[in-house]
Structures are given as C-alpha cells and as structure tokens.
Scaffold this motif. Structure first.
Motif, PDB file in Angstrom:
ATOM      1  N   TRP A 141       0.827  -1.210   0.000  1.00 23.95           N
ATOM      2  CA  TRP A 141       0.000   0.000   0.000  1.00 23.95           C
ATOM      3  C   TRP A 141       0.859   1.256   0.000  1.00 23.95           C
ATOM      4  CZ3 TRP A 141      -0.705   4.308   3.087  1.00 23.95           C
ATOM      5  CH2 TRP A 141      -1.801   5.111   2.747  1.00 23.95           C
ATOM      6  N   GLU A 142       1.966   1.259   0.735  1.00 28.32           N
ATOM      7  CA  GLU A 142       2.838   2.432   0.758  1.00 28.32           C
ATOM      8  C   GLU A 142       3.406   2.717  -0.636  1.00 28.32           C
ATOM      9  OE1 GLU A 142       3.171   4.692   2.783  1.00 28.32           O
ATOM     10  OE2 GLU A 142       3.188   4.039   4.868  1.00 28.32           O
ATOM     11  N   THR A 143       3.693   1.650  -1.400  1.00 27.27           N
ATOM     12  CA  THR A 143       4.157   1.835  -2.774  1.00 27.27           C
ATOM     13  C   THR A 143       3.083   2.518  -3.600  1.00 27.27           C
ATOM     14  OG1 THR A 143       5.541  -0.133  -2.615  1.00 27.27           O
ATOM     15  CG2 THR A 143       5.017   0.646  -4.836  1.00 27.27           C
ATOM     16  N   TRP A 144       1.835   2.074  -3.423  1.00 29.11           N
ATOM     17  CA  TRP A 144       0.702   2.685  -4.138  1.00 29.11           C
ATOM     18  C   TRP A 144       0.580   4.158  -3.782  1.00 29.11           C
ATOM     19  CZ3 TRP A 144      -4.033   4.802  -2.392  1.00 29.11           C
ATOM     20  CH2 TRP A 144      -5.010   4.985  -3.382  1.00 29.11           C
ATOM     21  N   ARG A 145       0.650   4.463  -2.503  1.00 29.10           N
ATOM     22  CA  ARG A 145       0.502   5.848  -2.063  1.00 29.10           C
ATOM     23  C   ARG A 145       1.625   6.725  -2.614  1.00 29.10           C
ATOM     24  NH1 ARG A 145      -1.611   8.738   2.453  1.00 29.10           N
ATOM     25  NH2 ARG A 145      -0.372  10.601   2.852  1.00 29.10           N
ATOM     26  N   ASN A 146       2.855   6.233  -2.539  1.00 26.89           N
ATOM     27  CA  ASN A 146       3.999   7.038  -2.945  1.00 26.89           C
ATOM     28  C   ASN A 146       4.079   7.234  -4.459  1.00 26.89           C
ATOM     29  OD1 ASN A 146       4.792   7.308  -0.275  1.00 26.89           O
ATOM     30  ND2 ASN A 146       6.148   5.536  -0.338  1.00 26.89           N
ATOM     31  N   SER A 147       3.670   6.217  -5.223  1.00 28.34           N
ATOM     32  CA  SER A 147       3.743   6.332  -6.683  1.00 28.34           C
ATOM     33  C   SER A 147       2.555   7.102  -7.258  1.00 28.34           C
ATOM     34  CB  SER A 147       3.811   4.942  -7.327  1.00 28.34           C
ATOM     35  OG  SER A 147       2.630   4.210  -7.063  1.00 28.34           O
ATOM     36  N   ARG A 148       1.478   7.188  -6.491  1.00 31.80           N
ATOM     37  CA  ARG A 148       0.283   7.946  -6.874  1.00 31.80           C
ATOM     38  C   ARG A 148      -0.216   7.603  -8.283  1.00 31.80           C
ATOM     39  NH1 ARG A 148       1.767  14.084  -4.889  1.00 31.80           N
ATOM     40  NH2 ARG A 148       3.096  13.485  -3.150  1.00 31.80           N
ATOM     41  N   PRO A 149      -0.476   6.355  -8.558  1.00 35.23           N
ATOM     42  CA  PRO A 149      -0.969   6.009  -9.898  1.00 35.23           C
ATOM     43  C   PRO A 149      -2.418   6.400 -10.123  1.00 35.23           C
ATOM     44  CG  PRO A 149      -1.003   4.080  -8.500  1.00 35.23           C
ATOM     45  CD  PRO A 149      -0.385   5.179  -7.681  1.00 35.23           C
ATOM     46  N   ALA A 150      -3.150   6.635  -9.024  1.00 40.87           N
ATOM     47  CA  ALA A 150      -4.567   6.973  -9.136  1.00 40.87           C
ATOM     48  C   ALA A 150      -4.850   8.232  -8.316  1.00 40.87           C
ATOM     49  CB  ALA A 150      -5.430   5.819  -8.640  1.00 40.87           C
ATOM     50  N   PHE A 151      -5.790   9.030  -8.801  1.00 40.93           N
ATOM     51  CA  PHE A 151      -6.175  10.270  -8.143  1.00 40.93           C
ATOM     52  C   PHE A 151      -7.686  10.415  -8.297  1.00 40.93           C
ATOM     53  CE2 PHE A 151      -6.945  14.922  -8.342  1.00 40.93           C
ATOM     54  CZ  PHE A 151      -6.499  15.251  -7.070  1.00 40.93           C
ATOM     55  N   ILE A 152      -8.332  11.055  -7.328  1.00 40.85           N
ATOM     56  CA  ILE A 152      -9.791  11.147  -7.395  1.00 40.85           C
ATOM     57  C   ILE A 152     -10.260  12.593  -7.294  1.00 40.85           C
ATOM     58  CG2 ILE A 152     -10.166   8.828  -6.518  1.00 40.85           C
ATOM     59  CD1 ILE A 152     -10.782  10.050  -3.776  1.00 40.85           C
ATOM     60  N   ARG A 153     -11.359  12.867  -8.009  1.00 40.30           N
ATOM     61  CA  ARG A 153     -12.026  14.167  -7.963  1.00 40.30           C
ATOM     62  C   ARG A 153     -13.520  13.933  -7.776  1.00 40.30           C
ATOM     63  NH1 ARG A 153      -8.045  15.904 -11.912  1.00 40.30           N
ATOM     64  NH2 ARG A 153      -7.078  17.862 -11.232  1.00 40.30           N
ATOM     65  N   LEU A 154     -14.113  14.710  -6.901  1.00 40.85           N
ATOM     66  CA  LEU A 154     -15.560  14.680  -6.728  1.00 40.85           C
ATOM     67  C   LEU A 154     -16.168  15.824  -7.523  1.00 40.85           C
ATOM     68  CD1 LEU A 154     -18.181  13.682  -5.413  1.00 40.85           C
ATOM     69  CD2 LEU A 154     -17.678  15.202  -3.467  1.00 40.85           C
ATOM     70  N   HIS A 155     -17.008  15.480  -8.481  1.00 41.65           N
ATOM     71  CA  HIS A 155     -17.792  16.473  -9.215  1.00 41.65           C
ATOM     72  C   HIS A 155     -19.160  16.518  -8.533  1.00 41.65           C
ATOM     73  CE1 HIS A 155     -14.945  16.656 -12.672  1.00 41.65           C
ATOM     74  NE2 HIS A 155     -14.645  15.452 -12.218  1.00 41.65           N
ATOM     75  N   THR A 156     -19.490  17.639  -7.931  1.00 43.85           N
ATOM     76  CA  THR A 156     -20.682  17.699  -7.103  1.00 43.85           C
ATOM     77  C   THR A 156     -21.426  19.011  -7.299  1.00 43.85           C
ATOM     78  OG1 THR A 156     -21.469  17.326  -4.831  1.00 43.85           O
ATOM     79  CG2 THR A 156     -19.481  18.673  -5.095  1.00 43.85           C
ATOM     80  N   ARG A 157     -22.583  19.092  -6.707  1.00 46.76           N
ATOM     81  CA  ARG A 157     -23.431  20.287  -6.841  1.00 46.76           C
ATOM     82  C   ARG A 157     -22.768  21.505  -6.194  1.00 46.76           C
ATOM     83  NH1 ARG A 157     -26.402  22.117  -3.022  1.00 46.76           N
ATOM     84  NH2 ARG A 157     -26.161  20.180  -1.850  1.00 46.76           N
ATOM     85  N   ASP A 158     -22.280  21.343  -4.966  1.00 47.67           N
ATOM     86  CA  ASP A 158     -21.697  22.445  -4.208  1.00 47.67           C
ATOM     87  C   ASP A 158     -20.478  21.905  -3.465  1.00 47.67           C
ATOM     88  OD1 ASP A 158     -21.059  24.247  -2.051  1.00 47.67           O
ATOM     89  OD2 ASP A 158     -23.040  25.138  -2.226  1.00 47.67           O
ATOM     90  N   ALA A 159     -19.283  22.317  -3.900  1.00 49.55           N
ATOM     91  CA  ALA A 159     -18.046  21.770  -3.336  1.00 49.55           C
ATOM     92  C   ALA A 159     -17.934  22.028  -1.843  1.00 49.55           C
ATOM     93  CB  ALA A 159     -16.839  22.356  -4.060  1.00 49.55           C
ATOM     94  N   PHE A 160     -18.334  23.200  -1.401  1.00 51.21           N
ATOM     95  CA  PHE A 160     -18.173  23.547   0.003  1.00 51.21           C
ATOM     96  C   PHE A 160     -19.158  22.778   0.880  1.00 51.21           C
ATOM     97  CE2 PHE A 160     -16.799  27.147  -2.597  1.00 51.21           C
ATOM     98  CZ  PHE A 160     -15.463  27.192  -2.214  1.00 51.21           C
ATOM     99  N   ASP A 161     -20.373  22.597   0.391  1.00 54.45           N
ATOM    100  CA  ASP A 161     -21.345  21.786   1.125  1.00 54.45           C
ATOM    101  C   ASP A 161     -20.877  20.328   1.193  1.00 54.45           C
ATOM    102  OD1 ASP A 161     -24.148  21.458   2.280  1.00 54.45           O
ATOM    103  OD2 ASP A 161     -24.208  20.019   0.626  1.00 54.45           O
ATOM    104  N   ALA A 162     -20.324  19.819   0.088  1.00 53.08           N
ATOM    105  CA  ALA A 162     -19.824  18.438   0.074  1.00 53.08           C
ATOM    106  C   ALA A 162     -18.648  18.277   1.025  1.00 53.08           C
ATOM    107  CB  ALA A 162     -19.410  18.052  -1.345  1.00 53.08           C
ATOM    108  N   ALA A 163     -17.774  19.283   1.098  1.00 54.61           N
ATOM    109  CA  ALA A 163     -16.629  19.202   1.996  1.00 54.61           C
ATOM    110  C   ALA A 163     -17.077  19.113   3.448  1.00 54.61           C
ATOM    111  CB  ALA A 163     -15.719  20.414   1.800  1.00 54.61           C
ATOM    112  N   ILE A 164     -18.133  19.814   3.790  1.00 54.92           N
ATOM    113  CA  ILE A 164     -18.676  19.730   5.147  1.00 54.92           C
ATOM    114  C   ILE A 164     -19.218  18.324   5.401  1.00 54.92           C
ATOM    115  CG2 ILE A 164     -20.519  20.549   6.665  1.00 54.92           C
ATOM    116  CD1 ILE A 164     -20.185  23.301   5.311  1.00 54.92           C
ATOM    117  N   PHE A 165     -19.966  17.779   4.428  1.00 55.44           N
ATOM    118  CA  PHE A 165     -20.526  16.434   4.570  1.00 55.44           C
ATOM    119  C   PHE A 165     -19.411  15.406   4.793  1.00 55.44           C
ATOM    120  CE2 PHE A 165     -21.531  12.354   2.587  1.00 55.44           C
ATOM    121  CZ  PHE A 165     -22.730  12.009   3.190  1.00 55.44           C
ATOM    122  N   TYR A 166     -18.421  15.378   3.904  1.00 55.05           N
ATOM    123  CA  TYR A 166     -17.363  14.376   4.013  1.00 55.05           C
ATOM    124  C   TYR A 166     -16.466  14.646   5.225  1.00 55.05           C
ATOM    125  CZ  TYR A 166     -18.555  12.346  -0.497  1.00 55.05           C
ATOM    126  OH  TYR A 166     -19.203  11.690  -1.529  1.00 55.05           O
TER     127      TYR A 166
END
Length: 268
Positions: A141-166
């Motif tokens: 897992w540390e290899t996965w984290r350090n190499s960063r082969p995957a990245f995620i983005r949340l496309h949502t209605r309201d970024a600030f409201d979603a940040a509070i939720f998460y």
C-alpha cells in the motif's frame, strides 16, 4: 476495499486504516466479466495482473510491478453497478455508514466483513458513490501511495457543502492527530493527507442531468504517458471516448465504467 493482504513471501502488511484514516486508500472497479476487464485494461493502460486473497472473482492490477487498483467481477452476482469507486480509510466502517445515513446519505452495500476488515459502499446526499474500508491495508500500500498512480475528484453540486458532509464523516480538518487537512483553491476544495494532495472537490454537477458525466460522482484518474494512445486503444477494444484533450481524456470501458486518463506529471 482490501483485495490483497498477503505478499508473495507470505508476509502480511501491518499498516491499518487507524493510521491513515479519512484519506483515500484504494480504488476498485466492479465489473461483470473478469477476463474481458483484464483484456481491456491491459490493452488501454498496459496493466498486468495478480491474484487477490478474496478469491477467483478478484484481481490486483499492476503497472510496472506496482499495485494500481482492485478489480471485483461481482457486479452481476451482488447486483451492483459497473463502476470505478474510491475507498476511504476509516477506523470503523459501521460508524462511517451511520454518519452517512444521519446526514442524508445512503448505504448501498454493507457494512460487510471481508477479513481482515469491514467495508461498505455508500452514497452522499447528492448521489455520488464511494466506499469505506476498515482494517489492514493491502501489501505494497505504501508503494501505491507514494507512486500515486490513481487520483480522485468529486464532481458535485456544491463543493463547500460536500466538503462539510465528508469532513463530518471522515473527521477532516479536526483536532484529531493525523487527520486530513482541507484547503481552498479558488472554487475548489483540496484534500491533503500528510501534506500531499489526495483529492479535489469541484462544484457544478447537476443532480438530474441526463448525462452521467455531469451528475454528481467521484471520478477516478489514472496517470499515463500518452493520453491519445489510451483513447485510441479504448475505442479499438470496445470502449468509448467521452471527452478528450491533449492532457486528459474521459473514457468508458467496454462494460460501461467511466474513468479518466491524465498525462503523467500534470499538476493535481
């Protein structure tokens, strides 16, 4: 989701979600046909494969020998959507699922026991699907984290409201030692873990949009050397290109799962 706990030598990882809680810890594809999935992603992204401890329906995808993602050919068996899903590390999957439901989200699957841990597939109150994993993290897992082969983005209605939720689900920006931090970059919310950018949240998605690329969703990005070559390979092997630029392309695999390829080294 924990796909693989045992290394070739038989040693087990001892790193757990208690030490990296609240951060993205893995990405998983649920598919219908394991062989077809392997063939598609081998052709498009050059991945190799190794077995996973969870059984014959599961595989670990490798890029240059390093882990990239998990494949679970259980969509038909478990009546789940074909999709790429990010998983977040939590101290308790049951507590995370309860927090989601208390705040207007839903629990689609679980929490269920997948030794040596527990997992749940959830959705936020705008319908974006994500997972949580409680327990030991997979070997390398540390290899996965350090190499960063995957990245995620949340496309949502309201970024600030979603940040509070998460943030309330995962204790982001709390006084808990080791929690993820939140910063703001214009109209985007940026999530950092141990100083590294691990996710972004963007506003503008439409809940009732007929186009699934516009509805709220977590989008999984994979770093590649040649975006154009990946897009052409996807088309040649039964997939499709939803959008394309020199540095990034949104693709759909032959089974219908959507993902993005982004030029390696492009700033997050």
């Amino acid at each position: 989701m924990n796909h693989d706990m045992t290394s070739p030598s038989g040693a087990k990882s001892r790193l757990s979600t208690h030490s990296v809680f609240g951060a993205p810890c893995w990405v998983t594809l649920t598919s219908r046909d394991l062989k077809a999935t392997e063939e598609f992603y081998s052709a498009v992204l050059g991945w190799q494969w190794r077995p996973a401890r969870l059984g014959d329906h599961f595989r670990i995808a490798l890029a240059g020998g390093a882990p990239v993602a998990g494949i679970a050919a259980v969509a038909a068996m478990w009546q789940m959507a074909v999709a790429w899903t990010p998983y977040f590390a939590v101290a308790s999957a049951d507590e995370a699922a309860s927090r989601v439901q208390e705040r207007g989200g839903t629990a689609a699957v679980g929490p269920i026991s997948l030794p040596p841990g527990r997992a749940a597939l959830l959705a936020d109150r705008d319908g974006a699907t994500f997972g949580v994993w409680e327990g030991e993290l997979f070997t390398d897992w540390e290899t996965w984290r350090n190499s960063r082969p995957a990245f995620i983005r949340l496309h949502t209605r309201d970024a600030f409201d979603a940040a509070i939720f998460y943030g309330q689900i995962f204790d982001w920006a709390s006084d808990r030692p080791g929690c993820c931090e939140v910063e703001y970059d214009g109209d985007e919310v940026v999530l950092l873990s141990q100083g590294d950018v691990v996710a972004r949240i963007l506003s503008g998605a439409l809940e009732a949009a007929p186009d699934p690329t516009i509805r709220p969703h977590w989008q999984v990005h994979f770093a590649v050397d040649d975006v154009t070559a990946c897009a052409r390979a996807a088309e040649l092997h039964g997939g499709s290109v939803l959008s394309e630029s020199r540095d990034e392309a949104v693709l759909r695999d032959a089974d219908g799962a959507q993902f993005t390829v982004t030029a390696r080294g492009l700033g997050r």
